[in-house]
Design an enzyme around this catalytic site. Structure first.
Site, PDB file in Angstrom:
ATOM      1  N   LYS A  49       0.840  -1.199   0.000  1.00  0.00           N
ATOM      2  CA  LYS A  49       0.000   0.000   0.000  1.00  0.00           C
ATOM      3  C   LYS A  49       0.877   1.252   0.000  1.00  0.00           C
ATOM      4  O   LYS A  49       2.072   1.189   0.309  1.00  0.00           O
ATOM      5  CB  LYS A  49      -0.913  -0.013   1.227  1.00  0.00           C
ATOM      6  CG  LYS A  49      -0.176  -0.077   2.559  1.00  0.00           C
ATOM      7  CD  LYS A  49      -1.129  -0.197   3.718  1.00  0.00           C
ATOM      8  CE  LYS A  49      -0.355  -0.254   5.033  1.00  0.00           C
ATOM      9  NZ  LYS A  49      -1.251  -0.245   6.202  1.00  0.00           N
ATOM     10  N   TYR A 276      16.972  29.573   1.609  1.00  0.00           N
ATOM     11  CA  TYR A 276      15.958  30.431   2.224  1.00  0.00           C
ATOM     12  C   TYR A 276      16.260  30.680   3.699  1.00  0.00           C
ATOM     13  O   TYR A 276      16.619  29.768   4.447  1.00  0.00           O
ATOM     14  CB  TYR A 276      14.578  29.790   2.108  1.00  0.00           C
ATOM     15  CG  TYR A 276      14.092  29.630   0.683  1.00  0.00           C
ATOM     16  CD1 TYR A 276      13.713  30.737  -0.070  1.00  0.00           C
ATOM     17  CD2 TYR A 276      14.025  28.376   0.095  1.00  0.00           C
ATOM     18  CE1 TYR A 276      13.269  30.603  -1.366  1.00  0.00           C
ATOM     19  CE2 TYR A 276      13.575  28.222  -1.207  1.00  0.00           C
ATOM     20  CZ  TYR A 276      13.202  29.334  -1.934  1.00  0.00           C
ATOM     21  OH  TYR A 276      12.767  29.198  -3.229  1.00  0.00           O
TER      22      TYR A 276
END
Length: 381
Positions: A49, A276
């Site tokens: 999954k 940043y």
């Protein structure tokens, strides 16, 4: 196999940049053998999954089947259909609840549906009317996970009786529960769930597949529960379920390598801010390399400071990682194209999923499932 669901699915895989996930067939084969030996399993589902825990749905499924896994477990119908469309024919169980209007589609694709109440079966029967296929049913039993499943013996018995009365529409193929604490030295809650399982199911008709064991239960409690059928997960991916609390993780082999390459190299003067927010400033003459991977690929932003491997040496990630790129402090001038290993081995050093997880404060399976579709995945060795 057929699918009647057609959607606008666009999955961009970045094959033109030198960033890739490598899945080791040899490691998968080793881990499957270790799991089967520890559990004594005769039939092993592998949970694939969530894009096979981020490792890659199709390559991991193919590697697992080659390694001897008998069936696959998914969370949603769409994952199962993708496996069928890729030509995979082994038994596939859908662990989540699918809407009953898709019962015919599930049956026509030879899948096993998880059911948690009688109302679902009655609604699904309407959808199966006129179908040439029989729906294989997996009854979920909630023994203490609190997620899905029958919670009392009477309703479970009613569902089993209903299945037996409708053999044209349904096949009672499977029954399961899920342990919430099977991978810890503390076993009180595991024992409580096991007691609840016996209280809810003892004496009721059982189907061919009875599976209680997830990775933790399969590895640590094989002498307490039925393990002819198991649902393996993290252990096959090379992640020790208890994260070293019960057993050391060196009996498993890492399956995933995440690597990229330097795409830009520059020498910097002192006190230049990187990325940043300028959370890092260079020192005089520092060589800085840029690599094409970022948080949009699933790397957690707190990975700043983690030491990746380049040219057989450690190199820290400097500055905040950006959406598509990050920077590292190089030990020396290195050419563009030099391989940078984020997870995996170079020379005497190795970074594991667990190492990344500890650095960012997450579980390794959380880190892995965050790895995005944009990352190219290849099956090796």
């Amino acid at each position: 196999m057929q699918s009647k669901i057609k959607g606008a699915l666009i999955m961009v895989v970045a094959v033109t940049r030198p960033t890739r996930i490598k899945i080791s067939q040899a490691a998968v084969t080793h881990n499957v053998a270790v799991t089967r030996q520890a559990s004594g399993a005769k039939f092993m589902f592998l949970a694939v999954k969530a894009n096979a825990y981020g490792f890659g749905l199709i390559p991991m499924a193919q590697a697992a089947i080659k390694a001897g896994v008998d069936g696959l477990a998914v969370a949603v119908l769409d994952e199962a259909l993708a496996l069928r469309q890729a030509g995979i024919t082994v038994p596939i169980i859908i662990l989540g609840i699918t809407l009953p209007q898709y019962a015919k589609l599930i049956a026509d694709n030879d899948l096993i549906a998880t059911v948690s109440d009688l109302d679902w079966l009655q609604a699904a029967q309407q959808n199966l009317a006129g179908s040439q296929s029989t729906l294989q049913v997996n009854l979920g039993v909630d023994t203490g996970m609190g997620r899905i499943g029958f919670r009392n013996r009477e309703s479970l018995s009613e569902a089993i009786t209903y299945l037996a009365s409708q053999p044209i529409f349904f096949k009672y193929q499977s029954i399961m529960t899920h342990f919430s604490e099977s991978d810890s030295l503390a076993t009180d809650y595991f024992q409580k769930q096991l007691s609840n399982w016996h209280r809810l199911t003892d004496g009721l008709p059982m189907p061919p597949m009875v599976h209680l064991a997830n990775s933790g239960a399969a590895m640590y409690h094989a002498d307490e529960i039925p393990t002819d059928y198991i649902r393996a997960g993290t252990v096959v991916y090379g992640i020790e379920p208890s994260r070293g609390e019960v057993l050391p993780d060196n009996y498993l082999k890492p399956v995933l390598t995440l690597e990229t390459e330097l795409i830009f190299v520059k020498q910097m003067p002192a006190n230049v801010g990187i990325s940043y927010g300028h959370t890092y400033y260079t020192h005089e003459g520092e060589w800085v390399g840029t690599v094409p991977i970022g948080y949009a690929d699933g790397l957690p932003r707190p990975i700043q400071g983690f030491e990746v491997l380049v040219n057989g040496q450690k190199a820290p990630i400097i500055g905040q990682i950006a959406m598509d790129q990050l920077m590292i402090s190089l030990p020396e001038k290195l050419p563009v194209g030099t391989v940078v290993t984020i997870i995996g081995k170079q020379g005497q050093y190795e970074n594991t999923l667990e190492d990344v997880a500890q650095h960012v404060g997450l579980a390794p399976w959380v880190v892995a499932t965050g790895l995005q579709d944009r990352l190219m995945r290849v099956l090796v060795d």
